[in-house]
Design an enzyme around this catalytic site. Structure first.
Site, mmCIF file in Angstrom:
data_model
loop_
_atom_site.group_PDB
_atom_site.id
_atom_site.type_symbol
_atom_site.label_atom_id
_atom_site.label_comp_id
_atom_site.label_asym_id
_atom_site.label_seq_id
_atom_site.Cartn_x
_atom_site.Cartn_y
_atom_site.Cartn_z
ATOM 1 N N GLU A 149 -2.275 -32.646 34.915
ATOM 2 C CA GLU A 149 -2.690 -33.070 36.256
ATOM 3 C C GLU A 149 -3.308 -34.465 36.313
ATOM 4 O OE1 GLU A 149 -4.993 -30.366 38.558
ATOM 5 O OE2 GLU A 149 -3.656 -28.674 38.232
ATOM 6 N N GLU B 49 0.095 -23.232 35.273
ATOM 7 C CA GLU B 49 -1.161 -22.699 35.817
ATOM 8 C C GLU B 49 -0.936 -22.118 37.196
ATOM 9 O OE1 GLU B 49 -4.645 -25.263 36.105
ATOM 10 O OE2 GLU B 49 -4.169 -26.106 34.145
HETATM 11 C C1 BGC Z 1 -6.989 -27.594 36.270
HETATM 12 C C2 BGC Z 1 -7.973 -26.635 35.661
HETATM 13 C C3 BGC Z 1 -8.880 -26.079 36.741
HETATM 14 C C4 BGC Z 1 -8.024 -25.319 37.744
HETATM 15 C C5 BGC Z 1 -8.786 -24.686 38.876
HETATM 16 C C6 BGC Z 1 -6.442 -27.167 37.609
HETATM 17 O O1 BGC Z 1 -6.535 -28.246 38.459
HETATM 18 O O2 BGC Z 1 -5.978 -27.931 35.372
HETATM 19 O O3 BGC Z 1 -8.685 -27.277 34.647
HETATM 20 O O4 BGC Z 1 -9.888 -25.282 36.246
HETATM 21 O O5 BGC Z 1 -7.077 -26.177 38.304
HETATM 22 O O6 BGC Z 1 -9.442 -25.637 39.638
#
Ligand code: BGC
Length: 515
Positions: free
Chosen positions: A172, A379
């Site tokens: 990101e 993610e």
């Molecule tokens: C990031 C994580 C973060 C998650 C939730 C993503 O932007 O890679 O490090 O904890 O989102 O905010």
């Protein structure tokens, strides 16, 4: 309601990875141990008010000391793969020069532990914990940081190339540039607003140099990078809202994806005068757009955009959860802002829960980038406040996190349907989904107040307690394994018995032979 685990499992294609994700700074703690150098984030998090309630990352989930126990919990969960990040300041305490052997040793143990438990390692090289020495030299405003990332990737490739199955170069970059350099919400706390744009190019260049280092080392693992993607939705039929959504799409999505996937920054961005920072050697673009084995996508939510002054991509609710009033954006902010979705369920961060936009995100990616490599959802997840129910008779604890469980189920379902034959994004070869996160953890400037974990962590005692979502994921993986086993049995039963492996001398040409 959500689909049953069995029905969801039936949608999962063969070879699809089900995993969990974390990042070093959010879970490890042990910031001063075994020769780790300081990170910019160590210093930022000590500034009064920088982190909600001044929470400290010093211990976090104490994963550095509890790693075998955490791997055992993953084994019990049954995941195929674990996405973690290497802590740059553990490997190179000052961000350059020789590796710190004690730092390497921790990841040696982690990789061995994962492989011994049948869990495939996916490693992120850079998940935001820039060594302080590099931040002091300008951080991502300084082109040299990109070369340092390349050098660091080379060290990792040589040491761990034999065991890492998938590499994510950077995570990101949009969040680092926006939160870290434009608005001062994240380390290094710079409030450069539009002057932060060099950090975009330098991170992408760092990605390119990291790919080059991994390829030069001939690592057998797959190589990719991870961008966050949020479909931009105009707030109303007001044409200015449409233009605003388009600008936000350029600034948050295309600015980061186009260079990697097409070798060019979007034309509109190049045309705008404040982007003179993109004057750079032409060969940078070749490095940035080298072919990847996969493209990592983090999807959390869509963004509703309206005309009118604001702070770019950051919703006010999220800034509030980080303890900021976004004053940095001030009058120098953006001429558009994020609007709320009054009808939608929202997470503790104020993020709208809109699983249908997962399909939109994938469709837009498929349409924009015809040469998209296989995609992995690196993610996805949601922060909700958890309640702990204690059964006095058995003295057991239970965490009924139905909303998180439903979020995960609905989003995975939407992704699988969109990419299945006949789906809106059927051209995408979707290879996996990683839940953010294995553990409740240090959620950057929101401290410990935004729990995303499948495992609840009591930050006083470090006790881990599986939530209902953990048991749901476990069941899904078991159901998926049953579907796979049944498929394998059917394939075997249907296979013709091989009687004779020699070609019959009957004068008939074998299939595929040319006349
Ligand atoms: C990031 C994580 C973060 C998650 C939730 C993503 O932007 O890679 O490090 O904890 O989102 O905010």
């Amino acid at each position: 309601m959500h689909i049953t685990a069995r029905d969801l499992a039936a949608l999962i294609p063969p070879g699809f990875t089900l995993g969990v994700a974390t990042a070093a700074f959010q879970i490890e703690g042990a910031l001063d141990e075994d020769g780790r150098g300081p990170a910019g984030w160590d210093v930022f998090s000590r500034k009064p008010g920088a982190i909600v309630e001044d929470h400290s990352p010093a211990v976090a989930c104490d994963h550095y000391h509890r790693m075998p126990q955490d791997v055992a919990l993953m084994k019990q969960l049954g995941v195929d793969s674990y996405r973690f990040s290497f802590a740059w300041p553990r490997i190179q305490p000052t961000g350059s020069g020789p590796a710190n052997r004690a730092g390497l040793a921790f990841y040696d143990r982690l990789l061995d532990e994962l492989l011994a438990n049948g869990i495939s390692p996916m490693a992120t090289i850079y998940h935001w914990d820039t060594p302080l020495a590099l931040d002091e030299a300008g951080g991502w405003m300084n082109r040299d940081t990109a070369y340092r990332l390349g050098e660091y990737a080379g060290i990792l490739a040589e040491k761990f190339g034999d065991r890492v199955a998938r590499w994510v170069t950077i995570n990101e970059p949009a969040t680092v540039s926006t939160n870290g350099y434009s608005l001062g919400l994240h380390s290094p706390g710079k409030e450069l607003v539009l002057n932060a744009f060099p950090t975009v190019h330098h991170q992408l260049l760092g990605h390119g140099l990291a790919v080059q280092a991994l390829r030069a080392a001939n690592v057998p693992g797959e190589i990719g990078m991870t961008n966050v993607y949020s479909p931009m939705v105009p707030n109303s039929i007001n044409p200015l809202d449409y233009i605003s959504a388009g600008l936000m799409d350029l600034a948050q999505n295309r600015l980061y994806a186009d260079p990697v996937l097409t070798g060019k920054y979007p034309d509109l961005i190049r045309a705008a005068k404040f982007f003179s920072a993109f004057d750079h050697p032409a060969e940078d673009m070749e490095l940035i757009s080298q072919p990847l084995d996969f493209y990592g996508l983090n999807y959390y939510m869509p963004t509703k955009v309206a005309v009118g002054p604001g702070a770019g991509a950051v919703p006010a609710s999220m800034a509030e959860a980080m303890g900021s009033d976004l004053s940095a954006a001030g009058s120098g902010g953006t001429p558009f802002h994020v609007e709320t979705w009054p009808e939608a369920d929202i997470t503790s961060y104020g993020w709208p829960v809109k699983p249908e936009y997962m399909g939109v995100a994938l469709k837009e990616m498929a349409e924009r980038y015809p040469n998209l490599p296989p995609v992995i959802l690196t993610e996805g997840g949601a922060s909700f406040e958890d309640i702990i129910v204690r059964d006095k008779s058995t003295n057991t604890r239970f965490i009924p996190d139905e909303r998180r469980l439903k979020y995960l189920s609905d989003h995975l379902e939407a992704a699988l349907r969109a990419t299945a034959p006949g789906g809106d994004a059927e051209s995408i070869d979707l290879r996996g989904y990683y839940v953010w996160s294995l553990l409740d953890n240090f959620e950057w400037s929101a401290g410990y107040n935004q729990p995303f974990g499948l495992l609840h962590v009591d930050f006083e005692t470090q006790e881990r307690t599986p939530k209902a979502s953990y048991f749901w994921y476990q069941e899904l993986i078991e159901e998926r394994d049953l579907v796979n086993a049944a498929g394998a049995a059917i394939a075997q039963a249907a296979a013709p018995e091989v009687l004779d492996t020699e070609a019959p001398d009957d004068g008939v040409a074998p299939l595929g032979a040319s006349a």
